[in-house]
Design an enzyme around this catalytic site. Structure first.
Site, PDB file in Angstrom:
ATOM      1  N   TYR A 237       0.815  -1.212   0.000  1.00 11.43           N
ATOM      2  CA  TYR A 237       0.000   0.000   0.000  1.00 11.43           C
ATOM      3  C   TYR A 237       0.854   1.270   0.000  1.00 11.43           C
ATOM      4  O   TYR A 237       0.354   2.362  -0.263  1.00 11.43           O
ATOM      5  CB  TYR A 237      -0.952   0.026   1.207  1.00 11.43           C
ATOM      6  CG  TYR A 237      -2.028  -1.045   1.185  1.00 11.43           C
ATOM      7  CD1 TYR A 237      -2.149  -1.933   0.120  1.00 11.43           C
ATOM      8  CD2 TYR A 237      -2.926  -1.167   2.232  1.00 11.43           C
ATOM      9  CE1 TYR A 237      -3.126  -2.911   0.117  1.00 11.43           C
ATOM     10  CE2 TYR A 237      -3.913  -2.144   2.229  1.00 11.43           C
ATOM     11  CZ  TYR A 237      -3.999  -3.013   1.176  1.00 11.43           C
ATOM     12  OH  TYR A 237      -4.972  -3.972   1.172  1.00 11.43           O
TER      13      TYR A 237
ATOM     14  N   LYS B 212       3.327 -15.350   3.000  1.00  7.96           N
ATOM     15  CA  LYS B 212       3.240 -16.156   1.775  1.00  7.96           C
ATOM     16  C   LYS B 212       4.687 -16.510   1.417  1.00  7.96           C
ATOM     17  O   LYS B 212       5.190 -16.193   0.338  1.00  7.96           O
ATOM     18  CB  LYS B 212       2.542 -15.326   0.677  1.00  7.96           C
ATOM     19  CG  LYS B 212       2.228 -16.083  -0.592  1.00  7.96           C
ATOM     20  CD  LYS B 212       1.082 -17.060  -0.460  1.00  7.96           C
ATOM     21  CE  LYS B 212       0.882 -17.822  -1.762  1.00  7.96           C
ATOM     22  NZ  LYS B 212       0.007 -18.994  -1.616  1.00  7.96           N
TER      23      LYS B 212
ATOM     24  N   ASP C 276      -3.146 -18.103   2.394  1.00  6.37           N
ATOM     25  CA  ASP C 276      -4.297 -18.775   1.771  1.00  6.37           C
ATOM     26  C   ASP C 276      -4.900 -19.796   2.736  1.00  6.37           C
ATOM     27  O   ASP C 276      -6.115 -19.888   2.889  1.00  6.37           O
ATOM     28  CB  ASP C 276      -3.926 -19.419   0.425  1.00  6.37           C
ATOM     29  CG  ASP C 276      -2.530 -20.005   0.393  1.00  6.37           C
ATOM     30  OD1 ASP C 276      -1.798 -19.887   1.394  1.00  6.37           O
ATOM     31  OD2 ASP C 276      -2.170 -20.603  -0.630  1.00  6.37           O
TER      32      ASP C 276
ATOM     33  N   ASP D 292      -5.314  -6.601   6.111  1.00  7.47           N
ATOM     34  CA  ASP D 292      -6.508  -5.877   5.678  1.00  7.47           C
ATOM     35  C   ASP D 292      -7.595  -6.868   5.269  1.00  7.47           C
ATOM     36  O   ASP D 292      -8.746  -6.811   5.713  1.00  7.47           O
ATOM     37  CB  ASP D 292      -6.103  -4.992   4.481  1.00  7.47           C
ATOM     38  CG  ASP D 292      -7.189  -4.019   4.070  1.00  7.47           C
ATOM     39  OD1 ASP D 292      -8.185  -3.898   4.785  1.00  7.47           O
ATOM     40  OD2 ASP D 292      -7.033  -3.390   3.005  1.00  7.47           O
TER      41      ASP D 292
ATOM     42  N   ASP E  25     -11.179  -8.322   7.494  1.00  7.57           N
ATOM     43  CA  ASP E  25     -12.571  -8.219   7.011  1.00  7.57           C
ATOM     44  C   ASP E  25     -13.243  -9.589   7.057  1.00  7.57           C
ATOM     45  O   ASP E  25     -14.422  -9.717   7.415  1.00  7.57           O
ATOM     46  CB  ASP E  25     -12.611  -7.684   5.571  1.00  7.57           C
ATOM     47  CG  ASP E  25     -12.689  -6.166   5.527  1.00  7.57           C
ATOM     48  OD1 ASP E  25     -12.172  -5.531   6.457  1.00  7.57           O
ATOM     49  OD2 ASP E  25     -13.256  -5.617   4.557  1.00  7.57           O
TER      50      ASP E  25
END
Ligand code: NAD
Length: 326
Positions: free
Chosen positions: A118, A164, A196, A220, A224
């Site tokens: 980001y 990851k 994942d 992020d 959620d």
């Protein structure tokens, strides 16, 4: 003892009165200073984070922020979201705490907030290729991971580090740094998990987790998901902390343009963020607890539409005030 109050956009100005009413009740000595931010500020002064608003935020012990965002600016050069990134970096808040709980699950996602994709270099090459880059320095990983280890120590001493590492260089470094810190926290049980798999495990059996730590983008997205499996975005609060006292407190959700103006938004996430502020920025643990309990009571007695009821924002806020008065 000042609190900068940024109502924001969309449902922001609809839910903020619930928080300021509750604060006036449980912590009447706090001075609340309201300032424009987001699309509202762009309309007023051409920038989502005007200098005067930033000054108010820096002078305050804590910032209580509503959601920002407006479809009108989605394709514009100056967008409300740019103000959020700037505010977070100006305040130096690198650790974003996102608790999720319901009857069986009680977990805390610690998301790195000032680095990664980001904030990386981005652009378009001559051949039309568009790129975003993910970069981390080891010290950025270390400071957020230390915060997560310390928080895990105060809970049930289990920490899951998300990456990851089978694909990404930044993740391999992330894993190495986090594992290196584990020697300083022998009482905390650390496990690494690929993002994942973490998404699948959160959807399947969220109660297996206690504290999770993740980079900016993975945190992020996973938070959620965690919010969704524990009752929805309308309930999910967050606190963003740096090295100093205070911090930035805001709901996880956005400005909900689809329901803005209808008076139906659930103020719980903002109220829970307010409770986190009382707890973490002002050390007012009893008041924080009282507010959390009052929100829980209102969720049970006066639910809004997103959690299966029909109460309006104002009716929900009244129920919180009634519970606080008892
Ligand atoms: P959103 O969180 O605004 O809405 C997603 C869904 O959840 C919608 O159906 C909405 O009605 C519902 N919802 C969200 N909060 C609710 C609440 N308190 N009560 C009841 N229902 C609620 O996400 P989006 O639609 O993807 O984004 C809308 C805007 O918000 C965009 O401009 C986005 O950039 C912005 N945004 C801002 C922040 C922030 O301020 N930190 C965070 C996320 C999104």
């Amino acid at each position: 003892m000042k609190v900068a109050v940024l109502p924001g956009d969309g449902i922001g100005p609809e839910i903020m009165p619930a928080a300021t009413r509750a604060l006036t009740e449980v912590a009447p000595d706090l001075e609340l200073v309201e300032a424009p931010f987001g699309a509202a500020a762009i309309r007023g002064s051409g920038t989502p984070l005007p200098d005067e608003t930033l000054d108010v935020c820096k002078e305050a012990r804590a910032v209580l922020k509503g959601p920002i965002g407006d479809p009108e600016f989605d394709a514009a050069d100056v967008r409300p979201e740019q103000g959020v990134f700037l505010l977070r970096s100006e305040l130096g808040v690198y650790a974003n705490l996102r608790p999720s709980r319901n009857g069986t699950t009680d977990l805390l996602i610690v998301r790195e907030l000032l680095g990664g994709i980001y904030y990386g270099e981005r652009g378009t090459r001559d051949d039309g290729t568009v790129f975003d880059t993910c970069e981390y320095r080891p010290d950025q990983v270390e400071r957020v991971a230390r915060r997560a280890f310390e928080l895990a120590r105060r809970r049930s001493s289990r920490l899951t580090s998300i990456d990851k590492a089978n694909v990404l260089e930044t993740s391999r470094m992330w894993r190495k740094v986090v594992r290196g810190l584990a020697v300083d926290y022998p009482d905390v049980e650390l496990q690494d998990m690929l993002v994942d798999n973490a998404a699948m495990q959160l959807a399947r059996a969220p109660d297996q987790f206690d504290v999770l730590v993740a980079d900016n983008m993975f945190g992020d997205i996973l938070s959620d998901l965690a919010a969704a499996v524990t009752g929805g975005l309308g309930l999910a609060p967050s606190a963003s902390l740096g090295d100093g006292a205070g911090g930035l407190f805001e709901p996880v959700h956005g400005s909900a343009p689809d329901i803005s103006g209808l008076g139906r938004a659930n103020p719980s996430a903002l109220l829970r963020s307010t409770a986190m502020m009382l707890d973490l920025a002002f050390d007012r643990h009893d008041e924080a607890r009282a507010l959390e309990d009052a929100v829980d009571e209102a969720i049970a007695s006066t639910p809004t539409a997103d959690i299966g009821g029909s109460a309006s924002t104002a009716e929900f806020a009244d129920a919180v005030m009634d519970a606080l008065a008892r």
